[in-house]
Scaffold this motif. Structure first.
Motif, short mmCIF file in Angstrom:
data_model
loop_
_atom_site.label_atom_id
_atom_site.label_comp_id
_atom_site.label_asym_id
_atom_site.label_seq_id
_atom_site.Cartn_x
_atom_site.Cartn_y
_atom_site.Cartn_z
N VAL A 127 1.14 -1.22 0.38
CA VAL A 127 0.17 -0.06 0.03
C VAL A 127 1.14 1.35 0.07
N MET A 128 0.81 1.98 -1.16
CA MET A 128 1.35 3.19 -1.05
C MET A 128 0.69 4.53 -0.52
N ARG A 129 1.50 5.55 -0.34
CA ARG A 129 0.06 6.49 -0.44
C ARG A 129 1.65 7.59 -0.63
N VAL A 130 0.62 8.35 -1.66
CA VAL A 130 0.89 10.28 -2.47
C VAL A 130 1.48 11.09 -1.63
N ALA A 131 2.43 11.68 -1.92
CA ALA A 131 3.30 12.38 -1.09
C ALA A 131 4.06 12.95 -2.34
N THR A 132 4.12 14.17 -1.80
CA THR A 132 5.33 14.93 -2.78
C THR A 132 6.26 15.07 -2.92
N GLY A 133 6.57 15.07 -4.21
CA GLY A 133 7.56 14.54 -5.32
C GLY A 133 7.82 12.90 -5.51
N GLY A 134 6.45 11.96 -4.76
CA GLY A 134 7.05 10.24 -5.13
C GLY A 134 5.71 10.17 -3.82
N SER A 135 6.30 8.44 -3.67
CA SER A 135 5.44 7.79 -3.44
C SER A 135 6.08 7.22 -2.03
N VAL A 136 5.31 6.56 -1.26
CA VAL A 136 6.10 5.64 -0.26
C VAL A 136 5.24 4.89 0.37
N PRO A 137 6.10 3.89 0.30
CA PRO A 137 5.08 2.73 0.97
C PRO A 137 4.52 2.68 2.65
N VAL A 138 3.17 2.28 2.61
CA VAL A 138 2.30 2.70 4.61
C VAL A 138 2.29 1.77 4.45
N ALA A 139 2.47 0.60 3.89
CA ALA A 139 1.51 -1.46 4.26
C ALA A 139 2.99 -2.23 3.28
N GLY A 140 3.64 -2.39 4.02
CA GLY A 140 4.72 -3.67 2.96
C GLY A 140 3.86 -4.78 2.03
N SER A 141 4.69 -5.42 1.12
CA SER A 141 4.13 -6.69 0.49
C SER A 141 4.01 -7.58 1.12
N PRO A 142 2.99 -8.44 1.40
CA PRO A 142 2.77 -9.40 2.64
C PRO A 142 4.33 -11.00 1.72
N LYS A 143 4.39 -11.31 3.01
CA LYS A 143 5.87 -12.52 3.00
C LYS A 143 4.92 -14.03 2.09
N SER A 144 3.65 -14.26 3.05
CA SER A 144 3.40 -15.34 2.60
C SER A 144 1.26 -14.77 2.13
N PHE A 145 0.94 -16.46 1.40
CA PHE A 145 -0.17 -15.48 1.57
C PHE A 145 -1.18 -16.79 2.81
N GLY A 146 -1.71 -15.90 3.19
CA GLY A 146 -3.07 -16.63 3.75
C GLY A 146 -3.95 -17.71 3.64
N ALA A 147 -4.31 -18.53 4.06
CA ALA A 147 -5.32 -19.02 2.88
C ALA A 147 -6.22 -19.21 2.46
#
Length: 366
Positions: A346-366
């Motif tokens: 999940v990325m947030r729109v910020a001045t000069g680009g975007s910053v991650p606010v939640a990373g990609s999951p490392k594994s899938f839930g069921a």
């Protein structure tokens, strides 16, 4: 950075073809894999196809001793060309088909492949062409919507509004949005779609925003900016609501928009593509198209399965492994219906680009 183009717009409209390119072969392994791309199509389609072909060859070069031979076929951007390319690849012993790129060409390719009980990994973003041994490795709007609604619910958002375009992309987003909000026990307080004139839809949503915690605006970059500006003009205070978007927000116009600052959207973690693009530039001296990672991941996947699995390596059971696979753009897995799920950031729109606010999951839930 290359931006996502609207998945149901230009990327799905084949351009008229030039003369077919000479067929080519890459790699010298024993496992033969067909790769079907619109290499001789004119305009953006041909440019994208060349970049995707390069990425597939780069995956072979970077994989440790792949036992793969790529049989590269040019479909010229037409369903007939794709069918012909698939037929040739299968006649030459292909055990799986990668491609084609355009939704219109997938059914004709699938028909030939199913006749030989061979799976396809196609690159179309239209999930209606998936199923029965046809798996889509593409950026599907459903994954974006599921991720951003789940994230919003996890930070306490319960009441949702949405403004979507009246087109194929909007229809897919609508279905995914309504299901995702329902799954999370949320409620939809305003929902509108717009055509060429968005004034009425915008006014209706602007009036209802007082009851909403979050507003989804899902469209290509230019339209998202225009919609946000129209909401502001209609009296909506976008600072008081969490704005939500899809991967199409990964666009310079969106990131530069004052109205959209602080909005969040789901997209692959950009660090994977940045690293890939650096290696691609070194090898080919040019920028890859954003979809080039799809061919890279498809080739890396079939090479890994050729190494680890026996004769059933490309069967639907192997392809739909619930743990999924790791790619340039993070985790992905194929569902039994042929669509895919992605582990998105999940990325947030910020001045000069975007910053991650939640990373990609490392594994899938069921």
């Amino acid at each position: 950075m290359q931006q996502f183009s609207s998945p149901f717009a230009s990327s799905e409209s084949p351009a008229p073809a030039g003369p077919p390119k000479d067929p080519a072969v890459a790699g010298n392994g024993q496992v033969k894999v067909g790769l079907i791309l619109p290499l001789s199509a004119s305009g953006n389609a041909g440019v994208a196809a060349q970049s995707m072909k390069n990425a597939g060859e780069m995956a072979l070069a970077e994989f440790q001793n792949p036992n793969i031979q790529l049989l590269i076929k040019d479909d010229g951007g037409s369903p007939q060309g794709a069918q012909q390319g698939a037929q040739q690849a299968l006649d030459e012993g292909a055990e799986i088909i990668l491609g084609p790129l355009f939704a219109a060409s997938v059914p004709s390719t699938a028909q030939v492949a199913r006749g030989r009980s061979v799976s396809c990994i196609a690159f179309s973003t239209d999930s209606s062409v998936a199923g029965r041994g046809v798996f889509l490795l593409s950026f599907l709007p459903e994954s974006d919507v599921n991720r951003i609604v789940e994230y919003s619910a996890s930070v306490g958002k319960k009441s949702f509004a949405a403004l979507l375009p009246e087109n194929a992309y909007g229809n897919v987003v609508e279905a995914a949005f309504k299901q995702a909000v329902g799954r999370k026990g949320g409620r939809i307080v305003a929902f509108e779609k717009y055509g060429a004139d968005r004034a009425t839809a915008v006014r209706t949503v602007a009036q209802a925003l007082g009851q909403a915690d979050a507003l989804l605006i899902a469209d290509d970059g230019e339209s998202v900016v225009a919609t946000a500006d129209a909401l502001t003009a209609a009296g909506a205070n976008l600072r008081n609501i969490q704005l939500l978007g899809t991967g199409l927000w990964d666009n310079p116009r969106v990131l530069a928009s004052a109205a959209l600052q602080g909005g969040v959207y789901a997209a692959p973690d950009p660090s994977g593509f940045r690293a890939f693009a650096g290696r691609y530039r070194t090898r080919f001296g040019s920028e890859p198209v954003r979809t080039a990672t799809l061919t890279y991941d498809a080739v890396a996947l079939v090479a890994a399965l050729a190494k680890a699995q026996g004769g059933q390596r490309y069967s639907p059971d192997v392809m739909t492994n619930p743990s999924g696979f790791a790619g340039i753009d993070g985790l992905f897995r194929f569902r039994a219906d042929g669509a895919n799920e992605r582990g998105l950031a999940v990325m947030r729109v910020a001045t000069g680009g975007s910053v991650p606010v939640a990373g990609s999951p490392k594994s899938f839930g069921a």
